[in-house]
Write a protein that holds these residues in place. Structure first.
Motif, PDB file in Angstrom:
ATOM      1  N   PRO A  10       1.394  -1.264   0.075  1.00  0.00           N
ATOM      2  CA  PRO A  10       0.419  -0.054  -0.248  1.00  0.00           C
ATOM      3  C   PRO A  10       0.885   1.071  -0.066  1.00  0.00           C
ATOM      4  CG  PRO A  10       0.109  -1.262   2.053  1.00  0.00           C
ATOM      5  CD  PRO A  10       1.366  -1.985   1.107  1.00  0.00           C
ATOM      6  N   ILE A  11      -0.054   2.632  -0.472  1.00  0.00           N
ATOM      7  CA  ILE A  11       1.306   4.083  -0.463  1.00  0.00           C
ATOM      8  C   ILE A  11       0.308   4.751   0.305  1.00  0.00           C
ATOM      9  CG2 ILE A  11       2.051   5.951  -2.195  1.00  0.00           C
ATOM     10  CD1 ILE A  11       1.805   3.721  -4.289  1.00  0.00           C
ATOM     11  N   LEU A  12       1.069   5.415   1.271  1.00  0.00           N
ATOM     12  CA  LEU A  12       0.225   5.758   2.148  1.00  0.00           C
ATOM     13  C   LEU A  12       1.129   7.125   2.749  1.00  0.00           C
ATOM     14  CD1 LEU A  12       1.102   2.963   5.447  1.00  0.00           C
ATOM     15  CD2 LEU A  12      -1.087   3.643   3.567  1.00  0.00           C
ATOM     16  N   LYS A  24     -11.093   6.129  -2.271  1.00  0.00           N
ATOM     17  CA  LYS A  24     -10.375   5.164  -2.772  1.00  0.00           C
ATOM     18  C   LYS A  24      -9.545   4.780  -2.163  1.00  0.00           C
ATOM     19  CE  LYS A  24     -12.150   8.324  -6.711  1.00  0.00           C
ATOM     20  NZ  LYS A  24     -11.336   9.210  -7.439  1.00  0.00           N
ATOM     21  N   TYR A  25      -8.431   3.763  -2.094  1.00  0.00           N
ATOM     22  CA  TYR A  25      -7.044   3.573  -1.612  1.00  0.00           C
ATOM     23  C   TYR A  25      -6.430   3.308  -2.600  1.00  0.00           C
ATOM     24  CZ  TYR A  25     -10.346   2.274   2.160  1.00  0.00           C
ATOM     25  OH  TYR A  25     -10.823   2.930   3.422  1.00  0.00           O
ATOM     26  N   TYR A  75       7.824   2.654 -11.099  1.00  0.00           N
ATOM     27  CA  TYR A  75       7.009   1.373 -10.658  1.00  0.00           C
ATOM     28  C   TYR A  75       5.307   2.003 -10.645  1.00  0.00           C
ATOM     29  CZ  TYR A  75       5.552   4.759  -6.961  1.00  0.00           C
ATOM     30  OH  TYR A  75       5.381   5.945  -6.116  1.00  0.00           O
ATOM     31  N   LYS A  76       4.182   0.874 -10.711  1.00  0.00           N
ATOM     32  CA  LYS A  76       2.998   1.282 -11.285  1.00  0.00           C
ATOM     33  C   LYS A  76       2.234   1.871 -10.443  1.00  0.00           C
ATOM     34  CE  LYS A  76      -0.434  -0.849 -14.321  1.00  0.00           C
ATOM     35  NZ  LYS A  76       0.027  -1.871 -15.780  1.00  0.00           N
ATOM     36  N   LYS A  77       1.509   2.512  -9.816  1.00  0.00           N
ATOM     37  CA  LYS A  77       0.439   2.399  -8.986  1.00  0.00           C
ATOM     38  C   LYS A  77      -1.142   2.710  -9.656  1.00  0.00           C
ATOM     39  CE  LYS A  77       0.275   7.146  -7.591  1.00  0.00           C
ATOM     40  NZ  LYS A  77       0.568   8.279  -7.649  1.00  0.00           N
ATOM     41  N   ALA A  78      -1.538   1.940  -8.455  1.00  0.00           N
ATOM     42  CA  ALA A  78      -2.872   1.480  -8.758  1.00  0.00           C
ATOM     43  C   ALA A  78      -3.820   2.148  -7.747  1.00  0.00           C
ATOM     44  CB  ALA A  78      -3.255  -0.162  -8.648  1.00  0.00           C
ATOM     45  N   PHE A  91      -6.304  -0.396   6.320  1.00  0.00           N
ATOM     46  CA  PHE A  91      -5.317   0.812   6.242  1.00  0.00           C
ATOM     47  C   PHE A  91      -6.385   2.369   7.130  1.00  0.00           C
ATOM     48  CE2 PHE A  91      -5.145   0.781   1.870  1.00  0.00           C
ATOM     49  CZ  PHE A  91      -4.450   0.908   1.286  1.00  0.00           C
ATOM     50  N   GLU A  92      -7.398   1.717   7.554  1.00  0.00           N
ATOM     51  CA  GLU A  92      -7.771   2.333   8.840  1.00  0.00           C
ATOM     52  C   GLU A  92      -6.913   2.128  10.419  1.00  0.00           C
ATOM     53  OE1 GLU A  92      -9.629   4.557   8.115  1.00  0.00           O
ATOM     54  OE2 GLU A  92     -10.114   3.290   6.296  1.00  0.00           O
ATOM     55  N   GLY A  93      -5.966   0.682  10.148  1.00  0.00           N
ATOM     56  CA  GLY A  93      -4.831   0.674  11.447  1.00  0.00           C
ATOM     57  C   GLY A  93      -5.568  -0.935  12.301  1.00  0.00           C
TER      58      GLY A  93
END
Length: 94
Positions: A10-12, A24-25, A75-78, A91-93
């Motif tokens: 994941p990108i944070l 959106k994630y 890199y490729k990001k989605a 993502f919410e922890g």
């Protein structure tokens, strides 16, 4: 390619965190992965309904290491949009 191979991490970032308000994630994905493969991987791994998927090829930046020029990796990001009411707990922890 298995579902675990499609999603790398994941990108944070600050921008990715702001996109979560729009449901959106953001993920770093395999460069050979297609939008359909990315949708299926997110659906299967996180048990959510995916509405849309946008991909971006991010080019590496020029950097200097000990005075010599170099590059960071490309890199490729989605960016994956989920159905209303759906969330990804990672993502919410929780």
């Amino acid at each position: 390619m298995t579902f675990e191979d499609v999603l790398i991490e994941p990108i944070l970032s600050e921008k990715a965190t702001a996109l979560r308000d729009q449901n959106k994630y953001t993920f770093k994905v395999a460069s050979s992965a297609t939008k359909i493969q990315i949708k299926e991987a997110v659906r299967k791994l996180f048990n959510v309904k995916v509405e849309d998927c946008t991909t971006v090829n991010v080019q590496g930046k020029m950097k200097r290491v000990r005075g010599r020029p170099g590059r960071t990796a490309s890199y490729k990001k989605a960016i994956v949009k989920l159905a209303p009411g759906e969330t990804i707990k990672v993502f919410e922890g929780a």
